[in-house]
Design a protein around this motif. Structure first.
Motif, PDB file in Angstrom:
ATOM      1  N   ASN A  40       0.783  -1.236   0.000  1.00 27.99           N
ATOM      2  CA  ASN A  40       0.000   0.000   0.000  1.00 27.99           C
ATOM      3  C   ASN A  40       0.815   1.287   0.000  1.00 27.99           C
ATOM      4  O   ASN A  40       0.237   2.357  -0.154  1.00 27.99           O
ATOM      5  N   ILE A  41       2.112   1.210   0.164  1.00 29.53           N
ATOM      6  CA  ILE A  41       2.938   2.418   0.147  1.00 29.53           C
ATOM      7  C   ILE A  41       3.984   2.273  -0.946  1.00 29.53           C
ATOM      8  O   ILE A  41       4.807   1.367  -0.901  1.00 29.53           O
ATOM      9  N   LYS A  42       3.928   3.159  -1.908  1.00 30.36           N
ATOM     10  CA  LYS A  42       4.875   3.101  -3.030  1.00 30.36           C
ATOM     11  C   LYS A  42       6.133   3.920  -2.769  1.00 30.36           C
ATOM     12  O   LYS A  42       7.159   3.685  -3.378  1.00 30.36           O
ATOM     13  N   ASN A  43       6.071   4.893  -1.861  1.00 33.45           N
ATOM     14  CA  ASN A  43       7.228   5.727  -1.555  1.00 33.45           C
ATOM     15  C   ASN A  43       8.340   4.905  -0.911  1.00 33.45           C
ATOM     16  O   ASN A  43       8.071   3.937  -0.215  1.00 33.45           O
ATOM     17  N   ASP A  44       9.582   5.343  -1.116  1.00 32.21           N
ATOM     18  CA  ASP A  44      10.723   4.680  -0.486  1.00 32.21           C
ATOM     19  C   ASP A  44      10.906   5.101   0.967  1.00 32.21           C
ATOM     20  O   ASP A  44      11.456   4.368   1.764  1.00 32.21           O
ATOM     21  N   THR A  45      10.485   6.320   1.292  1.00 35.66           N
ATOM     22  CA  THR A  45      10.668   6.863   2.636  1.00 35.66           C
ATOM     23  C   THR A  45       9.315   7.255   3.217  1.00 35.66           C
ATOM     24  O   THR A  45       8.461   7.778   2.514  1.00 35.66           O
ATOM     25  N   VAL A  46       9.159   6.993   4.511  1.00 38.04           N
ATOM     26  CA  VAL A  46       7.891   7.243   5.200  1.00 38.04           C
ATOM     27  C   VAL A  46       8.210   7.889   6.551  1.00 38.04           C
ATOM     28  O   VAL A  46       9.156   7.487   7.230  1.00 38.04           O
ATOM     29  N   ILE A  47       7.422   8.899   6.936  1.00 39.77           N
ATOM     30  CA  ILE A  47       7.530   9.468   8.278  1.00 39.77           C
ATOM     31  C   ILE A  47       6.707   8.591   9.212  1.00 39.77           C
ATOM     32  O   ILE A  47       5.560   8.260   8.920  1.00 39.77           O
ATOM     33  N   LEU A  48       7.287   8.209  10.330  1.00 43.11           N
ATOM     34  CA  LEU A  48       6.576   7.434  11.345  1.00 43.11           C
ATOM     35  C   LEU A  48       6.420   8.309  12.574  1.00 43.11           C
ATOM     36  O   LEU A  48       7.412   8.744  13.161  1.00 43.11           O
ATOM     37  N   TYR A  49       5.169   8.583  12.947  1.00 45.04           N
ATOM     38  CA  TYR A  49       4.900   9.443  14.097  1.00 45.04           C
ATOM     39  C   TYR A  49       3.752   8.845  14.897  1.00 45.04           C
ATOM     40  O   TYR A  49       2.587   9.172  14.699  1.00 45.04           O
ATOM     41  N   ILE A  50       4.099   7.908  15.773  1.00 43.22           N
ATOM     42  CA  ILE A  50       3.124   7.263  16.653  1.00 43.22           C
ATOM     43  C   ILE A  50       3.324   7.852  18.045  1.00 43.22           C
ATOM     44  O   ILE A  50       4.415   7.767  18.602  1.00 43.22           O
ATOM     45  N   THR A  51       2.283   8.440  18.611  1.00 43.74           N
ATOM     46  CA  THR A  51       2.445   9.167  19.863  1.00 43.74           C
ATOM     47  C   THR A  51       1.832   8.477  21.077  1.00 43.74           C
ATOM     48  O   THR A  51       2.184   8.801  22.199  1.00 43.74           O
ATOM     49  N   ASN A  52       0.919   7.558  20.872  1.00 41.03           N
ATOM     50  CA  ASN A  52       0.135   7.054  22.000  1.00 41.03           C
ATOM     51  C   ASN A  52       0.306   5.578  22.314  1.00 41.03           C
ATOM     52  O   ASN A  52      -0.319   5.084  23.237  1.00 41.03           O
ATOM     53  N   ASN A  53       1.122   4.847  21.557  1.00 36.72           N
ATOM     54  CA  ASN A  53       1.167   3.411  21.749  1.00 36.72           C
ATOM     55  C   ASN A  53       2.550   2.886  21.358  1.00 36.72           C
ATOM     56  O   ASN A  53       2.880   2.790  20.178  1.00 36.72           O
ATOM     57  N   THR A  89       9.504  13.040   1.973  1.00 35.07           N
ATOM     58  CA  THR A  89       8.370  12.167   1.655  1.00 35.07           C
ATOM     59  C   THR A  89       7.070  12.934   1.776  1.00 35.07           C
ATOM     60  O   THR A  89       7.042  14.045   2.300  1.00 35.07           O
ATOM     61  N   ASN A  90       5.992  12.326   1.298  1.00 34.83           N
ATOM     62  CA  ASN A  90       4.661  12.900   1.524  1.00 34.83           C
ATOM     63  C   ASN A  90       3.738  11.887   2.204  1.00 34.83           C
ATOM     64  O   ASN A  90       2.526  12.032   2.182  1.00 34.83           O
ATOM     65  N   ILE A  91       4.319  10.856   2.825  1.00 34.91           N
ATOM     66  CA  ILE A  91       3.557   9.811   3.517  1.00 34.91           C
ATOM     67  C   ILE A  91       3.867   9.861   5.010  1.00 34.91           C
ATOM     68  O   ILE A  91       5.034   9.866   5.400  1.00 34.91           O
ATOM     69  N   ILE A  92       2.816   9.873   5.828  1.00 31.15           N
ATOM     70  CA  ILE A  92       2.974   9.836   7.277  1.00 31.15           C
ATOM     71  C   ILE A  92       2.146   8.676   7.816  1.00 31.15           C
ATOM     72  O   ILE A  92       0.945   8.597   7.578  1.00 31.15           O
ATOM     73  N   VAL A  93       2.799   7.768   8.531  1.00 34.32           N
ATOM     74  CA  VAL A  93       2.088   6.730   9.273  1.00 34.32           C
ATOM     75  C   VAL A  93       1.958   7.273  10.692  1.00 34.32           C
ATOM     76  O   VAL A  93       2.965   7.503  11.365  1.00 34.32           O
ATOM     77  N   THR A  94       0.739   7.530  11.125  1.00 30.44           N
ATOM     78  CA  THR A  94       0.542   8.197  12.403  1.00 30.44           C
ATOM     79  C   THR A  94      -0.757   7.786  13.074  1.00 30.44           C
ATOM     80  O   THR A  94      -1.690   7.338  12.414  1.00 30.44           O
ATOM     81  N   ASP A  95      -0.788   7.954  14.386  1.00 24.35           N
ATOM     82  CA  ASP A  95      -2.023   7.769  15.145  1.00 24.35           C
ATOM     83  C   ASP A  95      -2.613   9.121  15.533  1.00 24.35           C
ATOM     84  O   ASP A  95      -3.575   9.195  16.274  1.00 24.35           O
ATOM     85  N   SER A  96      -2.036  10.189  15.013  1.00 24.72           N
ATOM     86  CA  SER A  96      -2.497  11.544  15.318  1.00 24.72           C
ATOM     87  C   SER A  96      -3.720  11.892  14.485  1.00 24.72           C
ATOM     88  O   SER A  96      -3.850  11.482  13.331  1.00 24.72           O
ATOM     89  N   ASN A  97      -4.604  12.677  15.061  1.00 24.55           N
ATOM     90  CA  ASN A  97      -5.781  13.151  14.323  1.00 24.55           C
ATOM     91  C   ASN A  97      -5.504  14.442  13.577  1.00 24.55           C
ATOM     92  O   ASN A  97      -6.372  14.956  12.885  1.00 24.55           O
ATOM     93  N   ASP A  98      -4.304  14.990  13.714  1.00 24.70           N
ATOM     94  CA  ASP A  98      -3.968  16.243  13.056  1.00 24.70           C
ATOM     95  C   ASP A  98      -3.968  16.082  11.545  1.00 24.70           C
ATOM     96  O   ASP A  98      -3.700  15.002  11.023  1.00 24.70           O
ATOM     97  N   PHE A 103       0.142  15.964   2.925  1.00 21.96           N
ATOM     98  CA  PHE A 103       0.682  14.635   3.203  1.00 21.96           C
ATOM     99  C   PHE A 103      -0.442  13.607   3.148  1.00 21.96           C
ATOM    100  O   PHE A 103      -1.579  13.891   3.525  1.00 21.96           O
ATOM    101  N   THR A 104      -0.116  12.427   2.678  1.00 23.26           N
ATOM    102  CA  THR A 104      -1.043  11.303   2.762  1.00 23.26           C
ATOM    103  C   THR A 104      -0.829  10.660   4.116  1.00 23.26           C
ATOM    104  O   THR A 104       0.284  10.256   4.448  1.00 23.26           O
ATOM    105  N   LYS A 105      -1.895  10.591   4.892  1.00 25.80           N
ATOM    106  CA  LYS A 105      -1.809  10.075   6.252  1.00 25.80           C
ATOM    107  C   LYS A 105      -2.358   8.657   6.283  1.00 25.80           C
ATOM    108  O   LYS A 105      -3.441   8.387   5.787  1.00 25.80           O
TER     109      LYS A 105
END
Length: 163
Positions: A40-53, A89-98, A103-105
């Protein structure tokens, strides 16, 4: 690269306050995420920002590496500073509601289904760290997994009395 895994023979790897999560479940979840991210992710680089778990962070982190994605770990990701990471990158894997405009979240959840992956060598996969930005724009630091392992091994060998 052979990685000494101290969790391999333990019964509990994580405790999230409600339940104990064993190493076998962790590996299955990493595999499911690796499959999901590969498909599901075609980009080579992804931002990972998980804050709660913490468990979710670990599963996503290793899932992204096993999906052969470089992982960017911003110290603090805000709506205001997100654009500073756009050249990466323009992909963020996150649990944030922001809403990080432009960016594609991806909101992570443990995907269902069987796991069809095996451990591949992730020693050359990259992780991006960022300085605090106290003197201006945060500086990007790129390290491979093998570099991080070498640093940990060094500190264990020469500073074990302080760890």
């Amino acid at each position: 690269m052979q990685i000494n895994n101290p969790l391999m023979n333990t019964k509990v790897s994580f405790c999230n306050g409600k339940e104990h999560i064993g190493y076998d479940v962790f590996i299955q979840d990493v595999g499911r995420f690796a499959n999901y991210f590969s498909n599901n992710i075609k980009n080579d680089t992804v931002i990972l920002y998980i804050t709660n778990n913490f468990y979710l962070f670990c599963v996503c982190f290793f899932g992204l590496l096993y999906a052969h994605k470089s992982v960017a770990l911003p110290g603090l990701l805000t709506i205001q500073n997100a654009s500073g990471y756009r050249d990466l990158t323009n992909i963020i894997v996150t649990d944030s509601n922001d809403d990080y405009g432009g960016f594609t979240k991806i909101l992570p959840h443990v995907p269902d289904g069987s796991v069809t992956w095996d451990f591949t060598d992730i020693s050359k996969e990259s992780v991006y760290f960022f300085t605090s930005g106290s003197t201006g724009t945060p500086k990007r630091i790129k390290k491979t997994i093998s570099m991080l392992i070498a640093e940990v091994e060094y500190h264990i060998q020469f500073h074990k009395d302080k760890i």
